[in-house]
Design a protein around this motif. Structure first.
Motif, mmCIF file in Angstrom:
data_model
loop_
_atom_site.group_PDB
_atom_site.id
_atom_site.type_symbol
_atom_site.label_atom_id
_atom_site.label_comp_id
_atom_site.label_asym_id
_atom_site.label_seq_id
_atom_site.Cartn_x
_atom_site.Cartn_y
_atom_site.Cartn_z
ATOM 1 N N ALA A 72 35.485 38.345 47.589
ATOM 2 C CA ALA A 72 36.465 39.401 47.816
ATOM 3 C C ALA A 72 36.228 40.538 46.827
ATOM 4 N N ILE A 73 36.652 41.714 47.202
ATOM 5 C CA ILE A 73 36.488 42.894 46.362
ATOM 6 C C ILE A 73 37.801 43.189 45.658
ATOM 7 N N GLU A 74 37.730 43.334 44.338
ATOM 8 C CA GLU A 74 38.922 43.640 43.546
ATOM 9 C C GLU A 74 39.609 44.894 44.091
ATOM 10 N N GLY A 75 40.928 44.868 44.100
ATOM 11 C CA GLY A 75 41.695 46.036 44.511
ATOM 12 C C GLY A 75 41.931 46.148 46.004
ATOM 13 N N THR A 76 41.426 45.188 46.775
ATOM 14 C CA THR A 76 41.652 45.213 48.221
ATOM 15 C C THR A 76 42.771 44.243 48.569
ATOM 16 N N ARG A 77 43.288 44.403 49.762
ATOM 17 C CA ARG A 77 44.355 43.512 50.223
ATOM 18 C C ARG A 77 43.757 42.418 51.088
ATOM 19 N N THR A 109 32.618 48.509 41.772
ATOM 20 C CA THR A 109 31.547 49.337 41.200
ATOM 21 C C THR A 109 30.301 48.517 40.890
ATOM 22 N N LYS A 110 30.390 47.191 41.046
ATOM 23 C CA LYS A 110 29.259 46.319 40.728
ATOM 24 C C LYS A 110 28.817 45.500 41.933
#
Length: 103
Positions: free
Chosen positions: A26-31, A54-55
């Motif tokens: 999962a990508i940080e900051g997503t719901r 960003t990574k």
């Protein structure tokens, strides 16, 4: 919400029964609802990787270098609208093919 939980519970049970570990990326900051998706990895003894957006490239490069643990399988990647995969190596690969054709 209950329907989603029931769906992923059925998927997790089927994967566990088939001996498949499900890893969730999962990508940080997503719901992405890790409270629901996390059940997949919990039930199947998989893992959850929460990636800094960003990574992404570096992290996916790292993941791709891991030992192969499955073959003859299907990978499903769901992207949010407006996102797309970009193959930075596509031009290089095309150039390599052309060079091989010329030899």
């Amino acid at each position: 919400d209950d329907a989603a939980r029931a769906h992923y519970r059925r998927v997790a049970d089927a994967a566990r029964d088939a001996g498949v570990a499900v890893n969730v990326v999962a990508i940080e900051g997503t719901r992405c609802r890790l409270d629901v998706l996390g059940g997949l990895s919990d039930t199947t003894s998989g893992s959850i990787e929460l990636i800094d957006p960003t990574k992404l490239r570096a992290k996916f490069d790292e993941i791709a270098k891991r030992n192969i643990i499955a073959t003859d399988c299907t990978l499903v990647v769901r992207l949010q609208r407006g996102l797309a995969f970009v193959d930075d190596d596509a031009d290089d690969a095309a150039g390599d093919d052309d060079a091989a054709d010329d030899a």
